[in-house]
Enzyme design. Structure first.
Site, short mmCIF file in Angstrom:
data_model
loop_
_atom_site.label_atom_id
_atom_site.label_comp_id
_atom_site.label_asym_id
_atom_site.label_seq_id
_atom_site.Cartn_x
_atom_site.Cartn_y
_atom_site.Cartn_z
N HIS A 114 0.86 -1.18 0.00
CA HIS A 114 0.00 0.00 0.00
C HIS A 114 0.90 1.23 0.00
O HIS A 114 1.72 1.41 0.89
CB HIS A 114 -0.92 0.02 1.22
CG HIS A 114 -1.83 1.22 1.23
ND1 HIS A 114 -3.10 1.18 0.69
CD2 HIS A 114 -1.65 2.48 1.70
CE1 HIS A 114 -3.66 2.38 0.83
NE2 HIS A 114 -2.80 3.18 1.43
N CYS A 115 0.74 2.07 -1.02
CA CYS A 115 1.56 3.26 -1.15
C CYS A 115 0.78 4.48 -0.66
O CYS A 115 -0.24 4.84 -1.26
CB CYS A 115 1.99 3.45 -2.61
SG CYS A 115 3.02 4.91 -2.86
N VAL A 116 1.25 5.09 0.41
CA VAL A 116 0.55 6.25 0.97
C VAL A 116 0.70 7.46 0.08
O VAL A 116 -0.11 8.40 0.12
CB VAL A 116 1.06 6.57 2.39
CG1 VAL A 116 0.73 5.44 3.34
CG2 VAL A 116 2.56 6.86 2.39
#
Length: 342
Positions: free
Chosen positions: A180-182
Protein backbone atom coordinates in the site's frame (compact mmCIF):
# COMPACT_ATOMS: atom_id res chain seq x y z
CA UNK A 1 18.32 32.89 5.10
CA UNK A 2 14.93 34.20 3.98
CA UNK A 3 11.56 32.70 4.80
CA UNK A 4 11.31 30.60 1.63
CA UNK A 5 14.67 28.97 2.30
CA UNK A 6 13.67 28.06 5.85
CA UNK A 7 10.32 26.77 4.58
CA UNK A 8 12.03 24.53 2.02
CA UNK A 9 14.42 23.16 4.64
CA UNK A 10 11.57 22.47 7.07
CA UNK A 11 9.36 20.92 4.39
CA UNK A 12 12.08 18.60 3.13
CA UNK A 13 13.00 17.57 6.69
CA UNK A 14 9.38 16.75 7.52
CA UNK A 15 8.84 14.77 4.32
CA UNK A 16 12.09 12.84 4.74
CA UNK A 17 11.11 11.95 8.31
CA UNK A 18 7.64 10.89 7.21
CA UNK A 19 9.08 8.78 4.39
CA UNK A 20 11.32 6.94 6.86
CA UNK A 21 8.37 6.38 9.17
CA UNK A 22 6.32 5.03 6.27
CA UNK A 23 9.05 2.55 5.44
CA UNK A 24 9.23 1.47 9.07
CA UNK A 25 5.45 1.12 9.42
CA UNK A 26 5.38 -1.64 6.80
CA UNK A 27 8.05 -3.73 8.53
CA UNK A 28 6.99 -4.70 12.00
CA UNK A 29 10.11 -6.77 12.59
CA UNK A 30 12.60 -4.21 11.29
CA UNK A 31 15.42 -2.88 13.42
CA UNK A 32 14.24 0.72 13.11
CA UNK A 33 10.69 -0.25 14.02
CA UNK A 34 11.92 -2.09 17.13
CA UNK A 35 14.02 0.94 18.03
CA UNK A 36 10.98 3.21 17.73
CA UNK A 37 8.97 0.85 19.96
CA UNK A 38 11.75 0.78 22.55
CA UNK A 39 11.99 4.58 22.52
CA UNK A 40 8.21 4.80 22.90
CA UNK A 41 8.33 2.59 25.99
CA UNK A 42 10.99 4.81 27.55
CA UNK A 43 9.07 8.01 26.73
CA UNK A 44 5.87 6.51 28.16
CA UNK A 45 7.27 7.11 31.66
CA UNK A 46 7.74 10.82 30.89
CA UNK A 47 4.85 11.83 28.62
CA UNK A 48 1.41 12.18 30.25
CA UNK A 49 -1.03 9.34 29.53
CA UNK A 50 -3.63 11.56 27.88
CA UNK A 51 -1.03 13.00 25.50
CA UNK A 52 0.13 9.47 24.70
CA UNK A 53 -3.39 8.45 23.71
CA UNK A 54 -3.85 11.49 21.50
CA UNK A 55 -0.49 10.84 19.83
CA UNK A 56 -1.28 7.16 19.29
CA UNK A 57 -4.64 7.97 17.71
CA UNK A 58 -3.02 10.56 15.46
CA UNK A 59 -0.24 8.17 14.39
CA UNK A 60 -2.73 5.35 13.82
CA UNK A 61 -4.87 7.60 11.64
CA UNK A 62 -1.79 8.82 9.81
CA UNK A 63 -0.02 5.51 9.15
CA UNK A 64 -2.73 2.84 9.40
CA UNK A 65 -5.75 4.39 7.68
CA UNK A 66 -6.26 5.64 4.17
CA UNK A 67 -5.64 9.38 4.01
CA UNK A 68 -4.97 12.10 1.41
CA UNK A 69 -2.41 13.82 3.64
CA UNK A 70 0.61 12.30 1.91
CA UNK A 71 -0.84 13.12 -1.49
CA UNK A 72 -1.05 16.77 -0.42
CA UNK A 73 2.52 16.65 0.92
CA UNK A 74 3.66 15.00 -2.29
CA UNK A 75 2.13 17.79 -4.39
CA UNK A 76 3.47 20.48 -2.03
CA UNK A 77 7.01 19.10 -2.33
CA UNK A 78 6.83 19.00 -6.12
CA UNK A 79 5.42 22.54 -6.18
CA UNK A 80 8.26 23.81 -3.94
CA UNK A 81 10.98 22.18 -6.05
CA UNK A 82 9.50 23.23 -9.38
CA UNK A 83 8.79 26.72 -8.08
CA UNK A 84 12.45 27.14 -7.18
CA UNK A 85 13.53 25.60 -10.47
CA UNK A 86 11.25 27.89 -12.50
CA UNK A 87 11.92 31.21 -10.78
CA UNK A 88 15.68 30.86 -10.34
CA UNK A 89 17.38 27.95 -12.11
CA UNK A 90 15.42 28.21 -15.36
CA UNK A 91 15.82 32.01 -15.56
CA UNK A 92 19.55 31.96 -14.80
CA UNK A 93 20.20 29.09 -17.22
CA UNK A 94 18.23 30.85 -19.94
CA UNK A 95 20.41 33.92 -19.48
CA UNK A 96 23.48 31.69 -19.78
CA UNK A 97 22.05 30.35 -23.07
CA UNK A 98 21.37 26.77 -22.02
CA UNK A 99 19.52 24.74 -24.67
CA UNK A 100 15.75 25.26 -24.36
CA UNK A 101 14.86 21.56 -24.75
CA UNK A 102 17.28 20.72 -21.94
CA UNK A 103 15.56 23.24 -19.66
CA UNK A 104 12.05 22.04 -20.62
CA UNK A 105 12.83 18.37 -19.98
CA UNK A 106 11.83 18.50 -16.25
CA UNK A 107 8.40 19.87 -17.24
CA UNK A 108 7.89 17.08 -19.77
CA UNK A 109 8.81 14.52 -17.12
CA UNK A 110 6.44 16.25 -14.69
CA UNK A 111 3.55 15.92 -17.14
CA UNK A 112 4.27 12.20 -17.58
CA UNK A 113 4.71 11.71 -13.85
CA UNK A 114 1.41 13.40 -13.02
CA UNK A 115 -0.35 11.23 -15.60
CA UNK A 116 1.10 8.05 -14.08
CA UNK A 117 0.29 9.35 -10.60
CA UNK A 118 -3.38 9.91 -11.47
CA UNK A 119 -3.68 6.52 -13.18
CA UNK A 120 -1.95 4.74 -10.28
CA UNK A 121 -4.07 6.41 -7.61
CA UNK A 122 -7.39 6.08 -9.45
CA UNK A 123 -6.99 2.64 -11.03
CA UNK A 124 -8.42 -0.52 -9.51
CA UNK A 125 -5.38 -2.38 -8.11
CA UNK A 126 -7.20 -5.71 -8.32
CA UNK A 127 -9.83 -5.69 -5.59
CA UNK A 128 -11.13 -9.22 -4.96
CA UNK A 129 -14.91 -9.35 -4.79
CA UNK A 130 -17.43 -12.18 -4.70
CA UNK A 131 -18.12 -11.65 -8.41
CA UNK A 132 -14.50 -12.01 -9.59
CA UNK A 133 -13.19 -14.32 -6.86
CA UNK A 134 -13.82 -17.53 -8.82
CA UNK A 135 -11.79 -16.33 -11.80
CA UNK A 136 -8.94 -14.73 -9.84
CA UNK A 137 -8.38 -17.83 -7.68
CA UNK A 138 -7.53 -19.82 -10.85
CA UNK A 139 -4.80 -17.51 -12.15
CA UNK A 140 -1.95 -18.40 -9.76
CA UNK A 141 -1.27 -21.74 -8.12
CA UNK A 142 -0.47 -22.02 -4.43
CA UNK A 143 3.20 -22.56 -3.62
CA UNK A 144 2.47 -24.22 -0.27
CA UNK A 145 4.89 -21.95 1.61
CA UNK A 146 3.94 -18.29 1.26
CA UNK A 147 0.45 -19.06 -0.02
CA UNK A 148 -1.54 -22.08 1.09
CA UNK A 149 -4.89 -23.27 -0.16
CA UNK A 150 -7.87 -23.00 2.16
CA UNK A 151 -6.83 -19.82 4.04
CA UNK A 152 -9.90 -17.62 4.49
CA UNK A 153 -9.71 -13.86 4.98
CA UNK A 154 -11.62 -13.18 8.25
CA UNK A 155 -12.62 -9.68 7.09
CA UNK A 156 -13.70 -10.38 3.51
CA UNK A 157 -14.95 -13.89 4.39
CA UNK A 158 -13.44 -15.36 1.19
CA UNK A 159 -10.66 -17.84 0.47
CA UNK A 160 -7.47 -15.96 -0.33
CA UNK A 161 -6.23 -16.51 -3.89
CA UNK A 162 -2.51 -17.16 -4.26
CA UNK A 163 -0.39 -13.97 -4.22
CA UNK A 164 -3.22 -11.94 -2.68
CA UNK A 165 -3.26 -10.11 0.64
CA UNK A 166 -5.75 -8.20 2.73
CA UNK A 167 -4.86 -4.51 2.95
CA UNK A 168 -5.59 -3.08 6.39
CA UNK A 169 -5.50 0.48 4.98
CA UNK A 170 -8.22 -0.11 2.38
CA UNK A 171 -9.96 -3.01 4.19
CA UNK A 172 -10.04 -5.24 1.11
CA UNK A 173 -8.16 -8.15 -0.43
CA UNK A 174 -6.01 -7.29 -3.46
CA UNK A 175 -4.98 -9.59 -6.30
CA UNK A 176 -1.18 -9.94 -6.61
CA UNK A 177 -0.74 -7.51 -3.74
CA UNK A 178 2.57 -5.63 -3.68
CA UNK A 179 2.16 -2.95 -1.01
CA UNK A 180 0.00 0.00 0.00
CA UNK A 181 1.56 3.26 -1.15
CA UNK A 182 0.55 6.25 0.97
CA UNK A 183 2.00 8.67 -1.61
CA UNK A 184 -0.62 7.66 -4.20
CA UNK A 185 -3.22 6.75 -1.56
CA UNK A 186 -3.88 3.37 -3.13
CA UNK A 187 -2.79 -0.25 -3.06
CA UNK A 188 -0.33 -1.47 -5.67
CA UNK A 189 -1.66 -4.68 -7.18
CA UNK A 190 -1.84 -6.60 -10.44
CA UNK A 191 -3.80 -3.99 -12.39
CA UNK A 192 -1.94 -0.79 -11.48
CA UNK A 193 1.62 -2.10 -10.94
CA UNK A 194 2.61 -0.83 -14.40
CA UNK A 195 1.45 2.69 -13.55
CA UNK A 196 3.36 2.63 -10.27
CA UNK A 197 6.53 1.43 -12.01
CA UNK A 198 6.30 4.25 -14.57
CA UNK A 199 5.42 6.74 -11.83
CA UNK A 200 8.52 5.74 -9.85
CA UNK A 201 10.75 5.85 -12.93
CA UNK A 202 9.57 9.32 -14.03
CA UNK A 203 9.86 10.62 -10.47
CA UNK A 204 13.48 9.46 -10.32
CA UNK A 205 14.17 10.94 -13.75
CA UNK A 206 12.65 14.27 -12.65
CA UNK A 207 14.90 14.51 -9.60
CA UNK A 208 17.98 13.47 -11.58
CA UNK A 209 17.28 15.95 -14.40
CA UNK A 210 16.77 18.89 -12.03
CA UNK A 211 19.94 17.90 -10.16
CA UNK A 212 21.95 17.81 -13.40
CA UNK A 213 20.63 21.18 -14.58
CA UNK A 214 21.22 22.87 -11.20
CA UNK A 215 24.72 21.40 -10.97
CA UNK A 216 25.48 22.49 -14.54
CA UNK A 217 24.37 26.03 -13.70
CA UNK A 218 26.59 26.24 -10.60
CA UNK A 219 29.56 24.82 -12.49
CA UNK A 220 29.00 27.36 -15.26
CA UNK A 221 28.93 30.18 -12.70
CA UNK A 222 32.25 29.00 -11.24
CA UNK A 223 33.86 28.71 -14.67
CA UNK A 224 32.67 32.12 -15.85
CA UNK A 225 33.82 33.83 -12.66
CA UNK A 226 37.24 32.11 -12.84
CA UNK A 227 36.88 31.56 -9.11
CA UNK A 228 38.98 28.39 -8.96
CA UNK A 229 42.09 30.40 -9.88
CA UNK A 230 41.46 33.10 -7.29
CA UNK A 231 42.38 33.46 -3.63
CA UNK A 232 40.87 34.69 -0.38
CA UNK A 233 41.96 36.04 3.01
CA UNK A 234 41.21 33.68 5.91
CA UNK A 235 40.42 34.62 9.55
CA UNK A 236 44.13 34.83 10.38
CA UNK A 237 44.72 37.33 7.58
CA UNK A 238 46.62 34.88 5.39
CA UNK A 239 46.02 34.58 1.67
CA UNK A 240 44.86 31.12 0.58
CA UNK A 241 43.95 29.52 -2.72
CA UNK A 242 40.28 28.77 -3.27
CA UNK A 243 39.36 25.26 -2.11
CA UNK A 244 36.28 23.15 -2.70
CA UNK A 245 34.88 23.84 0.81
CA UNK A 246 35.25 27.59 0.35
CA UNK A 247 33.67 27.31 -3.09
CA UNK A 248 30.65 25.43 -1.72
CA UNK A 249 30.23 27.96 1.08
CA UNK A 250 30.42 30.85 -1.36
CA UNK A 251 27.84 29.27 -3.68
CA UNK A 252 25.54 28.56 -0.74
CA UNK A 253 25.73 32.19 0.41
CA UNK A 254 25.16 33.43 -3.15
CA UNK A 255 22.47 30.91 -4.23
CA UNK A 256 21.22 29.37 -0.94
CA UNK A 257 17.95 27.95 -2.26
CA UNK A 258 19.53 26.49 -5.39
CA UNK A 259 22.35 24.80 -3.45
CA UNK A 260 19.93 23.39 -0.90
CA UNK A 261 17.56 22.20 -3.63
CA UNK A 262 20.50 20.57 -5.40
CA UNK A 263 21.50 18.67 -2.26
CA UNK A 264 17.94 17.53 -1.69
CA UNK A 265 17.27 16.34 -5.26
CA UNK A 266 20.62 14.50 -5.30
CA UNK A 267 19.61 12.67 -2.12
CA UNK A 268 16.17 12.04 -3.59
CA UNK A 269 17.71 10.70 -6.80
CA UNK A 270 19.88 8.24 -4.86
CA UNK A 271 16.99 7.01 -2.71
CA UNK A 272 14.49 6.76 -5.57
CA UNK A 273 17.14 5.27 -7.85
CA UNK A 274 17.84 2.51 -5.33
CA UNK A 275 14.12 1.85 -4.98
CA UNK A 276 13.77 1.80 -8.79
CA UNK A 277 16.50 -0.83 -9.01
CA UNK A 278 14.79 -2.88 -6.30
CA UNK A 279 11.41 -2.62 -8.07
CA UNK A 280 13.04 -3.64 -11.35
CA UNK A 281 14.63 -6.64 -9.62
CA UNK A 282 11.23 -7.67 -8.27
CA UNK A 283 9.64 -7.27 -11.71
CA UNK A 284 12.35 -9.29 -13.48
CA UNK A 285 12.10 -12.11 -10.92
CA UNK A 286 8.28 -11.97 -10.74
CA UNK A 287 8.07 -11.14 -7.06
CA UNK A 288 6.08 -8.58 -5.11
CA UNK A 289 7.31 -6.58 -2.16
CA UNK A 290 4.97 -8.61 0.04
CA UNK A 291 6.38 -11.91 -1.23
CA UNK A 292 9.98 -10.74 -0.96
CA UNK A 293 9.42 -9.65 2.64
CA UNK A 294 7.63 -12.87 3.59
CA UNK A 295 10.31 -15.04 1.97
CA UNK A 296 12.98 -13.26 4.04
CA UNK A 297 11.02 -13.96 7.24
CA UNK A 298 10.64 -17.63 6.41
CA UNK A 299 14.35 -17.76 5.74
CA UNK A 300 14.95 -16.54 9.29
CA UNK A 301 12.49 -18.87 10.99
CA UNK A 302 13.49 -21.94 8.90
CA UNK A 303 10.37 -23.84 10.02
CA UNK A 304 6.67 -23.40 9.45
CA UNK A 305 4.36 -24.12 12.36
CA UNK A 306 2.28 -26.41 10.14
CA UNK A 307 5.31 -28.58 9.30
CA UNK A 308 7.21 -31.05 11.52
CA UNK A 309 9.84 -29.33 13.65
CA UNK A 310 12.68 -31.34 12.12
CA UNK A 311 11.75 -30.48 8.54
CA UNK A 312 13.34 -27.40 7.02
CA UNK A 313 11.21 -25.38 4.62
CA UNK A 314 12.99 -24.21 1.47
CA UNK A 315 11.21 -21.41 -0.38
CA UNK A 316 11.32 -21.43 -4.18
CA UNK A 317 9.70 -18.81 -6.37
CA UNK A 318 7.40 -20.83 -8.64
CA UNK A 319 5.95 -17.76 -10.38
CA UNK A 320 9.08 -16.76 -12.32
CA UNK A 321 8.82 -17.62 -16.03
CA UNK A 322 11.90 -15.90 -17.39
CA UNK A 323 12.99 -12.25 -17.53
CA UNK A 324 10.92 -11.24 -20.58
CA UNK A 325 7.71 -13.00 -19.47
CA UNK A 326 8.10 -11.66 -15.93
CA UNK A 327 8.42 -8.10 -17.19
CA UNK A 328 5.52 -8.61 -19.58
CA UNK A 329 3.34 -9.73 -16.67
CA UNK A 330 3.71 -6.30 -15.05
CA UNK A 331 2.28 -4.53 -18.09
CA UNK A 332 -0.18 -7.27 -19.07
CA UNK A 333 -1.46 -9.26 -16.05
CA UNK A 334 -2.41 -12.85 -16.93
CA UNK A 335 -6.06 -13.88 -17.24
CA UNK A 336 -7.74 -17.22 -16.62
CA UNK A 337 -7.53 -18.15 -20.32
CA UNK A 338 -3.78 -17.47 -20.40
CA UNK A 339 -3.36 -19.48 -17.19
CA UNK A 340 -5.04 -22.52 -18.79
CA UNK A 341 -2.81 -22.38 -21.88
CA UNK A 342 0.35 -22.92 -19.83
Amino acid sequence: MDFLTLFLIYLCFVLTTIALLCICSGRKEGFLARSVNSASQVLSFIIPTQLQRVTQRALHRLFHTRSCLFVVLHIALQAAVYGEYTWEVFVYCWELQFHLLFLLLPYLLLAGNMGCFILCSRANPGVITKSNHASLVKIYEYDGVLFQKGIVCPTCNMEKPARSKHCSFCSMCVHRFDHHCVWVNNCIGAFNAKYFFLYLFTLTAMAATIAIIAAAFLIQVVLLSNMMHGSYIDDQGQERAVEILFLVQHLFLTFPRIVFMLGFVILLTLVLGAYCCFSLYLALTNQTSNEWSKSRRYGCYHHLTLQPRDRQVLYKNIYSRGVWMNLKEIFKPPTVLERRKK
